[in-house]
Design an enzyme around this catalytic site. Structure first.
Site: not given
Ligand code: FAD
Lengths: 113, 388
Positions: B130, B137, B341, B368, B372
């Site tokens: 996805l 997010s 700790q 997942e 936020e």
């Molecule tokens: C180790 C790992 C494994 C993963 N495995 C999978 C997988 O198998 N399949 C898959 O599809 N995805 C996977 N993911 C992706 C994961 O679901 C996303 O990293 C997550 O959804 C956040 O998306 P992003 O990293 O692009 O952060 P962004 O969408 O760029 O968001 C960055 C930060 O902004 C903040 N934020 C976002 N929206 C808001 C809001 N409305 N209000 C305030 N703050 C906000 C949050 O703090 C967020 O952490 C994985 C991630 C990791 C780290």
């Protein structure tokens, strides 16, 4: 950190004079520069990279060159390097025991594993 | 409301607890502290045991051969199964089997034949694709991977980031934009074979989680048959959303299990460890850490069990699942941190599991759906139409 391990090759004497006890991954090559073995120093390795490299050198008689990379992500990096080798050369390094791996198809050509 | 376990729940929870203690924890003494796999010999031996216990394939619906255990009990079992070093991302090292990608239960019969049944037999593996570099997010807006119709096929171009297990997968669910004007109603879910030309796993993404890594994918003119659409055209986002909501309950349960184990270790340690002439357990600052841990664990457990109970009864559980994910991941982080700790230097050493839990638990507040986003989901449920 590049995709492939791009640290300089060192002789076994040079590497043992330099390497410390950190966690990380390492490769051995033979006289012809072919990678023949790869492994890692993990959280349970005695003496870290230094311990693992000196122990493995005694088992890999045709290894004449060594390179290593310090990393705490030693397991994912180790598997990545093996998969890259597989993608570049069609198989595992000569002396590598069989292991269950995934598949990588890195962008760009071969530049040595 | 009766909060006591039924005799049947008590029995199977006890079985799983003993399995973790007697079979899993001893094996970890000899594994790398970051390992997420067992040697084949151990794995097969333990799979035979979980089959003998009648608990193999716990999450498989009974009509597909699973053991017909209700969701509340499965949630409590997930809490038990994570109580070891690798427990967050490799509970019991997969020896209880898995249901694979839950969306495949909604697939067409030919799709089930090709992908679901081999997965349930342990012959095929899938990934869930996805998130993209443009953001995870808010995937409905962020997805840039495009699929364009060409005769009986679709041609996919684009990429995915953070995808777990794609390098070892035989197929995956890939969400792609099929109508660029329709926002969330323009995303379709495709079942993609990983041996097709144009499917590339470009690199491993190294994170705090060293063994169970994520990958970056690229699709270059990847052809997928129209028959490989999962669900309906342009309705893929509903499939993604449903999966994310359901997944939040076991995700929370894993964090609670680790927190329980960390607290148990701390409770054993502090009466024995002395500083300044008295056991740590006599210090109020230590006692309060244990108290706060206990409160964190109980809150997370009850909120998560409530979400499971609502889902079990077929009620809407979106808000409760988001709360469970939010509370359990944040509480789990606090509990592990406090336990580290109390253990001092030992807390951060690889001799004990806390440092792995600390790293992996940190991912749980992002993976997942970040905290936020969970708050955003809860707020939408609370405010309803007034927010839109
Ligand atoms: C180790 C790992 C494994 C993963 N495995 C999978 C997988 O198998 N399949 C898959 O599809 N995805 C996977 N993911 C992706 C994961 O679901 C996303 O990293 C997550 O959804 C956040 O998306 P992003 O990293 O692009 O952060 P962004 O969408 O760029 O968001 C960055 C930060 O902004 C903040 N934020 C976002 N929206 C808001 C809001 N409305 N209000 C305030 N703050 C906000 C949050 O703090 C967020 O952490 C994985 C991630 C990791 C780290």
């Amino acid at each position: 950190m590049g995709l492939r391990l791009d640290k300089p090759w060192l002789s076994s004497e040079q590497v043992l004079a330099k390497v410390r006890g950190q966690m990380g991954v390492y490769q051995f090559a033979n006289e012809a520069g072919e990678v023949v073995y790869m492994s890692y120093a993990g959280g349970r390795s005695l003496g870290g990279l230094r311990g693992e490299i000196s122990r493995s050198l005694t088992e890999q008689s045709d290894a004449t060159q060594v390179r290593y990379e310090i990393t705490t992500s030693y397991l994912s990096r180790y598997k990545e390097l093996l998969m890259l080798h597989q993608a570049d050369y069609g198989g595992l390094p000569t002396h590598h025991p069989s292991i269950r791996l995934g598949r990588l198809s890195p962008a760009g050509g071969t530049n040595g594993s | 409301m009766d909060l006591n376990l039924t005799p049947e729940q008590d029995l199977i929870i006890g079985m799983v607890r003993r399995f973790v203690r007697d079979e899993i924890v001893p094996l970890e003494q000899n594994l790398d502290p970051d390992a997420d796999e067992l040697e084949d010999e151990d794995r097969l031996r333990l799979v035979a045991k979980t089959k003998e216990m009648g608990l193999y394939g716990l999450d498989i619906p009974p009509e597909y051969g699973g053991p017909d255990i209700d969701l509340v009990t499965r949630t409590l079992l997930a809490v038990e199964m994570s109580q070891h070093r690798a427990g967050l991302y490799a509970p019991c090292y997969g020896t209880f089997g898995g249901a694979g990608l839950a969306q495949l239960f909604e697939a067409t019969e030919p799709q089930k034949e090709k992908y679901l049944y081999p997965t349930l037999r342990g012959e095929k593996r899938g990934f869930f694709g996805l998130s993209e570099p443009s953001g995870g997010s808010d995937p409905a807006r962020a997805i840039q991977t495009k699929a364009v119709r060409d005769g009986d096929d679709w041609v996919i171009n684009g990429g995915k980031l953070w995808i777990s297990g794609a390098d070892k997968a035989d197929f995956g669910l890939v969400f792609a934009r099929t109508d660029s004007d329709q926002g969330r109603n323009g995303v379709t879910c495709f079942i993609v074979d990983t041996d097709q030309p144009g499917f590339h796993v470009r690199r491993i993404v190294h994170t705090l989680r060293s063994a169970h890594y994520a990958t970056e994918l690229q699709f270059e003119d990847l052809r997928v048959s129209n028959d490989n659409i999962l669900g309906q055209l342009n309705k893929g986002f509903a499939i993604a959303n449903d999966r994310l909501t359901r997944q939040r309950i076991p995700y929370a349960a894993g964090c609670i299990g680790v927190a329980i184990k960390a607290q148990e270790m701390a409770l054993e340690y502090v009466p024995q460890r002395e500083t300044f002439g008295a056991p740590l357990s006599t210090r109020q600052s230590i006692q309060w850490m244990l108290v706060d841990n206990d409160i964190d664990i109980r809150q997370s457990l009850w909120i998560t069990v409530e979400a499971a109970s609502k889902a079990q009864q077929g009620e809407s559980f979106r808000k409760e699942a988001a709360m469970a994910k939010l509370v359990a991941t944040e509480a789990g982080g606090r509990v592990v941190d406090r336990c580290m700790q109390m253990f001092g230097g030992l807390g951060v050493a690889k001799d004990l599991p806390f440092e792995r839990w600390y790293r992996e638990m940190r991912i749980r507040r992002i993976g997942e759906g970040p905290s936020e986003v969970q708050r955003h989901v809860i707020a939408r449920e609370l405010l309803g139409a007034s927010l839109r």
